[in-house]
Design an enzyme around this catalytic site. Structure first.
Site, PDB file in Angstrom:
ATOM      1  N   GLU A 101      88.585  48.989  34.998  1.00  0.00           N
ATOM      2  CA  GLU A 101      87.584  49.872  35.278  1.00  0.00           C
ATOM      3  C   GLU A 101      86.384  49.014  35.594  1.00  0.00           C
ATOM      4  OE1 GLU A 101      86.635  52.241  32.005  1.00  0.00           O
ATOM      5  OE2 GLU A 101      85.923  53.746  33.082  1.00  0.00           O
ATOM      6  N   GLY A 118      84.478  46.497  26.913  1.00  0.00           N
ATOM      7  CA  GLY A 118      83.783  46.056  25.521  1.00  0.00           C
ATOM      8  C   GLY A 118      84.184  44.713  25.104  1.00  0.00           C
TER       9      GLY A 118
END
Lengths: 320, 320
Positions: B288, B265
């Protein structure tokens, strides 16, 4: 005949009274003590420390594996010994002192304490007080009914006091599996992949020169207070067994099931007991605490192997 | 010249249109598709499937690694294709259909899906649709910008459709590390202990006889929508850098720090970018999703190695 339990004869001269050993603990020290879920705690030295503090006040920071038995946290609190306590406790007197801000407390996942000590995020213990069944020919410490953080406390501490507790059966020797994981950042996986794997040693390996005092005690662990199974817990066990039977029928498990992991307390104990009347066989179990049910299942021929961090039994089971 | 990308020549006869490949997906099937955080999803076949369903209704159960890009979840929802969806999605049209009870949805920790497939707790996919950079001489699938569950879907499925996406650089080949852990109850630790360890293969190993269709596409991944760093995220980065500097000064870390783990993000991206102006060197990172900041740090000579499950970049970075 406690000398049979101190097999490194040069250590025989270190035997002293609990009061003398408690005298080695100085005001302001950080102390690491054995004890996990009221099993295997050092008994005589903390009691003597509380007695001494009534005459001559002192304060320590106390670390354990989990809770202490024999009301020791209560005694230490009432004597005003505890400045700081971590990572776990269950005593109501100490809880009140914590909530009143009289004792600083860190409530921590039990696996984190040693990791923080290793990384120098916490002050290393000045002294460790470890209950033992025996000291080996090498001067290594054979713990009693719990391990938890005991091995790391003994390894990190500059000085170690050993309490040889004659009330523990010498057959406990050989039961332990003391393994020290490698350090970050080059940590490797702990090579334990089956319940009956053995990867460590049966005693805590320390330089015997660190042993500054040996105290002989003869007081049993506090008995477990778990309640016996009743209709409600039997009902939970029945549901669990039916669920597992269906998994076996569906081909997703064999009659040996996978390795079980049991929690602690009356419900977990009773539910595990319920497996005695199950069709499953050759079960294995990882647990934090081995309770009565573990040994009931072993005696019933249902459980082949169990591993845990402590053994906490009822008065009935302790007598066996 | 897509034939260069299909190096097992016996598979050349499997090349077909997206519509023909979508025709292999039958009503009621469970389908596993590549795609993780809008990267590396199959693009042409799901679009063709949605188009087909407008004429000839059908419903499938759809599993992915994480979210799909290019509005595919929206298209599939509007075409009424989705009966069930798991384990993750971020599309607002699909979210409304889930909340209205029109699509059954399981929101799951992304590591659990394959474990449940392995244990036969979920129905195995009938067909897998996997985006690829190339197919090797052995008929193995070289994924594009994500892996996630793709390898397991391809291994479990009876049939596999491969989408060769010409818009992906062939240099992606060699980047992947496809590793299939051993099965419970004899599971062993995943032998990856350093960020730059390589433990698997660079392609998904399947029997090429399972490849029933190959579709050629040429559509890029959806660009990342992360916002550039601003004063606030720079402030967070400054705090983090100061904290880490103090850890280095205290001797608890070296200037290389430990391996970093980054979330995803705008904030994580901006904070990681802030490390460009830090004194740290030879950093490594597990993540990730590899975002713009990963490659900014590599270009700045700060980051030596990064591993992740997908690469999700902005339009700017994709153009590099």
């Amino acid at each position: 005949m406690y000398r049979d339990r101190i097999r490194l004869s040069s250590l025989h001269s270190k035997v002293m009274s609990a009061a003398d050993a408690a005298g080695l603990i100085e005001d302001g020290m950080t102390v690491g003590m054995s004890g996990f879920t009221r099993a295997g705690e050092a008994k005589a030295v903390p009691h003597a420390l509380a007695e001494r503090a009534k005459q001559s006040p002192l304060k320590i920071s106390l670390m354990t594996g989990a809770s202490l038995g024999n009301d020791l946290d209560k005694q230490l609190t009432e004597a005003g010994v505890l400045a700081r306590r971590m990572p776990f406790q269950v005593d109501s007197t100490l809880r009140k002192a914590i909530n009143d801000g009289k004792v600083m407390f860190i409530d921590q996942h039990l696996s984190e304490t040693v990791e923080q000590l290793r990384n120098q995020q916490l002050k290393l213990p000045d002294i460790a007080v470890i209950e033992a069944v025996a000291i080996t020919e090498q001067g290594h410490i054979v713990p009693t009914t719990s391990v938890g953080n005991s091995a790391s406390f003994a390894i990190f501490a500059k000085q170690v006091i050993v309490e040889i507790n004659l009330s523990h059966n010498t057959n406990l020797e050989g039961l332990h599996d003391i393994y020290i994981p490698t350090y970050r950042p080059t940590r490797t996986p702990i090579p334990l992949v089956k319940v009956d794997d053995r990867i460590g040693s049966s005693a805590i390996p320390i330089d015997p020169a660190k042993i500054v005092g040996i105290v002989i005690s003869n007081q049993p662990d506090s008995p477990s207070t778990v309640l016996p199974p009743d209709g409600e817990t039997q009902g939970i066990a029945d549901h669990l067994i039916n669920f597992l039977k269906k998994e076996v029928d569906a081909g997703r498990m064999t009659n040996k099931l996978g390795p079980l992991q049991a929690g602690i307390g009356s419900i977990a104990n009773a539910v595990m007991c319920g497996l005695i009347d199950s069709p499953f066989e050759d079960l294995t179990m990882y647990s934090e605490v081995l309770q009565d049910s573990t040994f009931d299942l072993i005696d019933a021929g249902k459980l082949s192997f169990a591993s845990g961090s402590s053994i906490t039994l009822s008065t009935r089971r302790n007598a066996d």
